[in-house]
Design a protein around this motif. Structure first.
Motif, PDB file in Angstrom:
ATOM      1  N   LEU A 157       0.842  -1.202   0.000  1.00 44.19           N
ATOM      2  CA  LEU A 157       0.000   0.000   0.000  1.00 44.19           C
ATOM      3  C   LEU A 157       0.878   1.253   0.000  1.00 44.19           C
ATOM      4  CD1 LEU A 157      -2.877   1.204   0.227  1.00 44.19           C
ATOM      5  CD2 LEU A 157      -2.597   1.134   2.712  1.00 44.19           C
ATOM      6  N   ARG A 158       1.928   1.244   0.820  1.00 44.59           N
ATOM      7  CA  ARG A 158       2.838   2.388   0.855  1.00 44.59           C
ATOM      8  C   ARG A 158       3.468   2.629  -0.507  1.00 44.59           C
ATOM      9  NH1 ARG A 158       6.831   1.597   5.525  1.00 44.59           N
ATOM     10  NH2 ARG A 158       7.758   0.577   3.738  1.00 44.59           N
ATOM     11  N   ALA A 159       3.756   1.541  -1.221  1.00 44.27           N
ATOM     12  CA  ALA A 159       4.404   1.667  -2.537  1.00 44.27           C
ATOM     13  C   ALA A 159       3.466   2.281  -3.578  1.00 44.27           C
ATOM     14  CB  ALA A 159       4.885   0.298  -3.018  1.00 44.27           C
ATOM     15  N   PHE A 229      -2.706  -9.074  -5.461  1.00 44.27           N
ATOM     16  CA  PHE A 229      -2.404 -10.080  -4.433  1.00 44.27           C
ATOM     17  C   PHE A 229      -2.494 -11.502  -5.000  1.00 44.27           C
ATOM     18  CE2 PHE A 229      -4.009  -6.546  -1.692  1.00 44.27           C
ATOM     19  CZ  PHE A 229      -2.858  -6.361  -0.953  1.00 44.27           C
ATOM     20  N   ALA A 230      -3.315 -11.713  -6.010  1.00 46.26           N
ATOM     21  CA  ALA A 230      -3.493 -13.056  -6.575  1.00 46.26           C
ATOM     22  C   ALA A 230      -2.267 -13.431  -7.415  1.00 46.26           C
ATOM     23  CB  ALA A 230      -4.753 -13.089  -7.427  1.00 46.26           C
ATOM     24  N   PRO A 231      -1.860 -14.717  -7.398  1.00 45.76           N
ATOM     25  CA  PRO A 231      -0.607 -15.110  -8.065  1.00 45.76           C
ATOM     26  C   PRO A 231      -0.792 -15.385  -9.558  1.00 45.76           C
ATOM     27  CG  PRO A 231      -1.515 -16.994  -6.916  1.00 45.76           C
ATOM     28  CD  PRO A 231      -2.463 -15.849  -6.664  1.00 45.76           C
ATOM     29  N   VAL A 232      -1.488 -14.505 -10.230  1.00 42.99           N
ATOM     30  CA  VAL A 232      -1.928 -14.746 -11.610  1.00 42.99           C
ATOM     31  C   VAL A 232      -1.341 -13.672 -12.520  1.00 42.99           C
ATOM     32  CG1 VAL A 232      -3.968 -14.944 -13.095  1.00 42.99           C
ATOM     33  CG2 VAL A 232      -4.081 -15.721 -10.709  1.00 42.99           C
ATOM     34  N   GLY A 233      -0.357 -14.067 -13.355  1.00 40.20           N
ATOM     35  CA  GLY A 233       0.345 -13.106 -14.202  1.00 40.20           C
ATOM     36  C   GLY A 233      -0.583 -12.347 -15.146  1.00 40.20           C
ATOM     37  N   ALA A 234      -1.673 -12.974 -15.568  1.00 37.85           N
ATOM     38  CA  ALA A 234      -2.594 -12.321 -16.508  1.00 37.85           C
ATOM     39  C   ALA A 234      -3.259 -11.088 -15.894  1.00 37.85           C
ATOM     40  CB  ALA A 234      -3.666 -13.319 -16.955  1.00 37.85           C
ATOM     41  N   LEU A 235      -3.166 -10.949 -14.561  1.00 41.17           N
ATOM     42  CA  LEU A 235      -3.756  -9.765 -13.928  1.00 41.17           C
ATOM     43  C   LEU A 235      -2.895  -8.518 -14.156  1.00 41.17           C
ATOM     44  CD1 LEU A 235      -4.996 -11.306 -10.560  1.00 41.17           C
ATOM     45  CD2 LEU A 235      -6.398 -10.536 -12.499  1.00 41.17           C
ATOM     46  N   CYS A 251       2.860  -5.543  -7.477  1.00 42.83           N
ATOM     47  CA  CYS A 251       2.657  -6.985  -7.331  1.00 42.83           C
ATOM     48  C   CYS A 251       3.145  -7.393  -5.945  1.00 42.83           C
ATOM     49  CB  CYS A 251       3.435  -7.745  -8.398  1.00 42.83           C
ATOM     50  SG  CYS A 251       3.011  -7.237 -10.069  1.00 42.83           S
ATOM     51  N   ALA A 252       2.228  -7.885  -5.108  1.00 43.72           N
ATOM     52  CA  ALA A 252       2.554  -8.118  -3.700  1.00 43.72           C
ATOM     53  C   ALA A 252       3.056  -9.530  -3.423  1.00 43.72           C
ATOM     54  CB  ALA A 252       1.324  -7.837  -2.841  1.00 43.72           C
ATOM     55  N   GLY A 253       2.826 -10.456  -4.349  1.00 45.87           N
ATOM     56  CA  GLY A 253       3.117 -11.865  -4.051  1.00 45.87           C
ATOM     57  C   GLY A 253       4.557 -12.240  -4.353  1.00 45.87           C
ATOM     58  N   ILE A 254       4.969 -13.381  -3.812  1.00 46.53           N
ATOM     59  CA  ILE A 254       6.339 -13.859  -3.981  1.00 46.53           C
ATOM     60  C   ILE A 254       6.474 -14.691  -5.247  1.00 46.53           C
ATOM     61  CG2 ILE A 254       6.012 -16.008  -2.671  1.00 46.53           C
ATOM     62  CD1 ILE A 254       8.747 -15.379  -1.318  1.00 46.53           C
ATOM     63  N   HIS A 255       5.358 -15.146  -5.791  1.00 50.33           N
ATOM     64  CA  HIS A 255       5.383 -15.974  -7.004  1.00 50.33           C
ATOM     65  C   HIS A 255       4.146 -15.661  -7.826  1.00 50.33           C
ATOM     66  CE1 HIS A 255       6.041 -19.524  -9.541  1.00 50.33           C
ATOM     67  NE2 HIS A 255       4.730 -19.646  -9.508  1.00 50.33           N
ATOM     68  N   MET A 256       4.302 -15.683  -9.143  1.00 51.16           N
ATOM     69  CA  MET A 256       3.166 -15.467 -10.047  1.00 51.16           C
ATOM     70  C   MET A 256       3.328 -16.379 -11.235  1.00 51.16           C
ATOM     71  SD  MET A 256       2.131 -11.583 -10.936  1.00 51.16           S
ATOM     72  CE  MET A 256       0.860 -10.761 -10.018  1.00 51.16           C
ATOM     73  N   SER A 257       2.229 -16.750 -11.841  1.00 52.14           N
ATOM     74  CA  SER A 257       2.326 -17.438 -13.131  1.00 52.14           C
ATOM     75  C   SER A 257       2.886 -16.440 -14.149  1.00 52.14           C
ATOM     76  CB  SER A 257       0.955 -17.966 -13.551  1.00 52.14           C
ATOM     77  OG  SER A 257       0.004 -16.921 -13.552  1.00 52.14           O
ATOM     78  N   ARG A 274       5.752  -2.530 -10.460  1.00 51.46           N
ATOM     79  CA  ARG A 274       6.823  -2.958  -9.556  1.00 51.46           C
ATOM     80  C   ARG A 274       6.358  -4.098  -8.662  1.00 51.46           C
ATOM     81  NH1 ARG A 274       8.350   0.668  -4.461  1.00 51.46           N
ATOM     82  NH2 ARG A 274       9.191  -1.371  -3.909  1.00 51.46           N
ATOM     83  N   SER A 275       7.312  -4.755  -8.033  1.00 53.79           N
ATOM     84  CA  SER A 275       6.979  -5.795  -7.064  1.00 53.79           C
ATOM     85  C   SER A 275       7.344  -5.330  -5.660  1.00 53.79           C
ATOM     86  CB  SER A 275       7.741  -7.089  -7.392  1.00 53.79           C
ATOM     87  OG  SER A 275       9.125  -6.887  -7.226  1.00 53.79           O
ATOM     88  N   ILE A 276       6.843  -6.069  -4.682  1.00 55.87           N
ATOM     89  CA  ILE A 276       7.214  -5.890  -3.279  1.00 55.87           C
ATOM     90  C   ILE A 276       7.831  -7.204  -2.824  1.00 55.87           C
ATOM     91  CG2 ILE A 276       6.208  -5.833  -0.953  1.00 55.87           C
ATOM     92  CD1 ILE A 276       6.563  -3.074  -2.179  1.00 55.87           C
ATOM     93  N   ALA A 277       9.022  -7.126  -2.235  1.00 55.14           N
ATOM     94  CA  ALA A 277       9.699  -8.339  -1.785  1.00 55.14           C
ATOM     95  C   ALA A 277       9.917  -8.291  -0.276  1.00 55.14           C
ATOM     96  CB  ALA A 277      11.036  -8.499  -2.501  1.00 55.14           C
TER      97      ALA A 277
END
Ligand SMILES: [Zn+2]
Ligand SMILES: [Zn+2]
Length: 328
Positions: A157-159, A229-235, A251-257, A274-277
């Motif tokens: 959210l901050r990002a 939040f969903a691990p779905v690259g198409a999003l 992108c908040a998740g650690i893995h995505m399709s 961007r992603s969040i790690a």
């Protein structure tokens, strides 16, 4: 002690009752675990999508516990203190990331429930410096989802900066917490779910989202920011299409399709992707101080430790509105 053990990826957890209680070394604390919330990351580990876990492994990185025993040199905690244990379990303190306030990117970091045994067990060991204070008003079960769903959601959210119109893609444990924080900050929330998932849409509206609908369709007006939040690259192309010029997609998740190819036009207009790690300890302290001021209420479905496989299946199917939490 009792624990649920992952012997190998792509196999169910094994219920064990003879795992030795670990011993706190210097700088560590032995914790009696009371609650541990499930995270989508746990499924990525079980499914072999995060492919270097310690094995056998005890999963779980949203631990609420009390200190049972302190190791040599620990002065910040005493027996009986209630603490939370998040995903970030240890950093080296000396790499270029640690030295620049970005310990979430530490090249030698150890993660709870991945490199270090986690909280699907009666006891756990934690480096005392990485324990977080739990706000006093929260019961154990309600506090547990704050420790990753809340923390990573808050960092995401901050990002997004200060955009007013916020889209949340995937309405699970994180989104149900972050909707409340975003509303508290005066933002407008738009919830994106699978088209037919009316239960999640109703849940989002009940928490203050002003619109809820199909993740692949357009929102009623352009967004300033979106968190996936969903691990779905198409999003990713769907969310880029939904944000206005200058907007940001996190992108908040650690893995995505894999992400399908998309026309440059979707990124054009100074949109940011961007992603969040991971998290820093500072994220944890900030968010856990903020949560009672919102105040964040977490919805949980409680499972016994022995039912962890059933709880993981429930998470996989997206059946629960809110978070799955093990009581131990
Ligand atoms: Zn997590
Ligand atoms: Zn480091």
């Amino acid at each position: 002690m009792r624990a649920m053990v992952l012997d190998a990826p792509r196999s169910p957890l094994r219920a064990a009752d003879d795992v030795p209680v670990p011993t706190a070394q210097a700088g560590q604390v032995l914790l009696r675990v009371h609650a541990c919330a499930l995270c989508r990351t746990d499924l990525h580990i079980v499914d072999g999508e995060l492919d270097r876990p310690k094995l056998p492994l005890i999963l779980g990185h949203q631990i609420v516990a009390t200190v049972e025993q302190v190791g040599d040199g620990v002065e910040s905690l005493s027996a009986g203190d209630r603490v939370g244990v998040p995903w970030l379990g240890w950093t080296d303190g000396e790499c270029r990331y640690c030295r620049s306030g970005r310990e979430n990117l530490c090249v030698r970091a150890h993660f709870t429930g991945y490199d270090i045994d986690g909280g699907y067990a009666e006891y756990a060991i934690c480096d005392a410096r990485y324990c977080l204070p739990i706000p006093p008003g929260y019961p154990d079960l309600q506090a547990a989802p704050l420790l990753c769903a809340g923390l990573i959601g808050y960092r995401s959210l901050r990002a997004t900066g200060d955009g007013e119109r916020l889209g949340l893609y995937g309405f699970g444990s994180s989104a149900h917490i972050i909707t409340q924080v975003a509303r508290h900050q005066g933002r407008r929330v738009f919830a994106f779910t699978r088209a037919a998932d009316e239960a999640s849409q109703q849940f989002a509206l009940s928490l203050g989202a002003e619109w809820a609908g199909d993740a692949m369709g357009p929102p009623p007006e352009p967004l300033d920011a979106a968190i996936i939040f969903a691990p779905v690259g198409a999003l990713i192309p769907a969310a880029l299409r939904a944000v206005a010029p200058g907007g940001i997609v996190v992108c908040a998740g650690i893995h995505m399709s894999d992400i399908p190819s998309f026309p440059y036009e979707l990124l054009w207009g100074e949109r940011t992707l961007r992603s969040i790690a991971n998290l820093t300890r500072r994220d944890g302290e900030e968010f856990l101080a903020l949560a009672p001021r919102v105040p964040v209420h977490t919805e949980v479905r409680v499972f016994a430790l022995e039912d962890a496989n059933q709880a993981l299946d429930t998470l996989r199917r997206g059946e629960v509105q809110g978070a799955e939490v093990l009581t131990i």
